[in-house]
Design an enzyme around this catalytic site. Structure first.
Site, PDB file in Angstrom:
ATOM      1  N   HIS A   1       9.550  -1.223  -0.090  1.00 34.92           N
ATOM      2  CA  HIS A   1       9.060  -1.654   1.226  1.00 34.92           C
ATOM      3  C   HIS A   1       7.781  -0.876   1.540  1.00 34.92           C
ATOM      4  O   HIS A   1       7.719   0.333   1.351  1.00 34.92           O
ATOM      5  CB  HIS A   1      10.142  -1.384   2.273  1.00 34.92           C
ATOM      6  CG  HIS A   1       9.713  -1.644   3.674  1.00 34.92           C
ATOM      7  ND1 HIS A   1       8.972  -2.760   4.023  1.00 34.92           N
ATOM      8  CD2 HIS A   1       9.906  -0.949   4.825  1.00 34.92           C
ATOM      9  CE1 HIS A   1       8.739  -2.724   5.326  1.00 34.92           C
ATOM     10  NE2 HIS A   1       9.282  -1.639   5.828  1.00 34.92           N
TER      11      HIS A   1
ATOM     12  N   CYS B   1      13.193  -5.058   8.389  1.00 36.46           N
ATOM     13  CA  CYS B   1      12.352  -4.954   7.184  1.00 36.46           C
ATOM     14  C   CYS B   1      13.122  -5.211   5.888  1.00 36.46           C
ATOM     15  O   CYS B   1      12.527  -5.374   4.836  1.00 36.46           O
ATOM     16  CB  CYS B   1      11.710  -3.571   7.108  1.00 36.46           C
ATOM     17  SG  CYS B   1      10.781  -3.157   8.571  1.00 36.46           S
TER      18      CYS B   1
ATOM     19  N   ASN C   1       2.459  -2.367   7.241  1.00 36.89           N
ATOM     20  CA  ASN C   1       3.883  -2.703   7.192  1.00 36.89           C
ATOM     21  C   ASN C   1       4.081  -4.096   7.801  1.00 36.89           C
ATOM     22  O   ASN C   1       3.882  -4.273   9.000  1.00 36.89           O
ATOM     23  CB  ASN C   1       4.653  -1.626   7.974  1.00 36.89           C
ATOM     24  CG  ASN C   1       6.154  -1.863   7.990  1.00 36.89           C
ATOM     25  OD1 ASN C   1       6.629  -2.929   7.588  1.00 36.89           O
ATOM     26  ND2 ASN C   1       6.896  -0.879   8.462  1.00 36.89           N
TER      27      ASN C   1
END
Ligand code: UT7
Length: 330
Positions: free
Chosen positions: A255, A115, A286
């Protein structure tokens, strides 16, 4: 000689059309809209078509970023791709995107930082450009997380979505200068988020498939604590390195892993008003490496920055990896 400054001169993003809502998930696993919203802040996420792959989404985002930069694909010198869901283990997704967009002069490679991929790529693109090695570097983060998500595991399947983001980092043109990037990793915690099979340790076999070892496994609680702490520290180190205070930051783009993680980070920055923390987690979930890049593109298209405004980006993911970066509107 005047020091070259790397700038993001164009951005783009791509989200598949298909929406997977909390209500859809209620029909797939034992969960509820109430649980998902209260524990993650997510309402929907996007899912790629069966015949739509990471390289397709990456190429779509890349075309938009190149056009936003006022360039042609032939102007690109190097393509950096961040993904944990490449079309193939090899050849690289960078090569597939190079072919799809017709970036005939470019070389390229894939980078795996989960990520945190977008921030890792920004660091590399900045280094390539400021060292004079390349003039125009295409950064692409793209994920088809639905291909490695177990839609029978309620603890992970509500979290992830598909999508892509891209930007062009260049030595020329106007845009957002890449001021400072701080990166970190901790391989001791590599088992906290992992896809166990498919690599050389556990090559694909009937057993690995039957045991569901080709899906994302995550120790959610543990990861949550690391995420908050690591992103907070990375942001503070990045502000220090750039010599600015949080009062001088116009937007924080964290994030988009979980609204509660975003809120916990926000609490640690008392001078950053909540409305200045950019969120897409409620609609896209996500999207791993793409998450920060999709949010950045959306912010720039909906609330263009004034000269001198600064954005703080931060991300965290498997590895463990984490990072933060400061961009400044010229
Ligand atoms: O992008 C990489 C970084 N990733 C992250 O940063 C993710 C970090 N972790 C998280 O976001 C959170 O830990 C989760 C959203 C994954 C889980 O939230 P949590 O508050 O940590 O829940 P939990 O794992 O402690 O589970 C609490 C309860 C459990 O039930 P029991 O054992 O208390 O009876 C779970 O079985 O919630 C249950 N549960 C669910 N219930 C309904 C877990 N998933 C679900 C679900 N629906 N989807």
């Amino acid at each position: 000689m005047k020091k070259v400054k790397a700038k993001i001169i164009g951005t783009g993003s791509y989200l598949p059309e298909k929406v997977l809502s909390n209500q859809d998930l209620e029909r797939m696993v034992e969960t509820s809209d109430e649980w998902i919203v209260s524990r993650t802040g997510m309402k929907e996420r996007r899912i790629a078509r069966d015949d739509e792959y990471t390289s397709d989404m990456g190429a779509s985002a890349a075309r938009l970023a190149i056009s936003d930069a006022g360039l042609e694909a032939e102007d690109i010198d190097f393509i950096l791709v961040a993904t944990l869901t490449p079309d193939y283990l090899f050849p690289s997704t960078a090569c597939l995107i190079q072919n799809a967009i017709g970036a005939k002069r470019a070389s390229g490679a894939d980078i795996q930082a989960a990520c945190t991929g977008y921030l890792y790529l920004l660091m590399m693109a900045k280094s390539f450009v400021e060292s004079g090695v390349y003039k125009n570097v295409l950064v692409v983060a793209a994920e088809k997380l639905s291909s490695i998500t177990n839609y029978k595991d309620r603890s992970t399947c509500v979290l992830f979505g598909d999508g892509a983001a891209a930007c062009v980092v260049s030595s020329e043109g106007k845009g957002l200068s890449v001021e400072s990037i701080q990166l970190g990793s901790d391989g001791e915690q590599s088992n906290l988020i992992i896809m166990p099979a498919g690599g050389c340790r556990l090559p694909a076999s009937q057993e690995t498939v039957a045991e569901g070892q080709h899906y994302i496994k995550m120790a959610g609680n543990e990861v949550f604590k690391h995420a908050v702490r690591r992103m907070e520290t990375a942001c503070k180190e990045c502000l220090n390195a750039a010599g600015i205070t949080e009062q001088e930051v116009s937007w924080l783009i964290p994030h988009q892993a979980n609204m509660r993680i975003i809120d916990a980070i926000a609490k640690r920055f008392e001078h950053l008003p909540p409305e200045r923390i950019f969120k897409t987690v409620q609609k896209y979930g996500n999207t791993s490496a793409s998450s920060v890049g999709i949010a950045l593109d959306e912010l720039l298209k909906t609330a263009p920055l004034k000269q001198g405004e600064q954005i703080l980006l931060t991300a965290f993911g498997a590895g463990l990896t984490w990072g933060a970066g400061i961009l400044r509107a010229e």
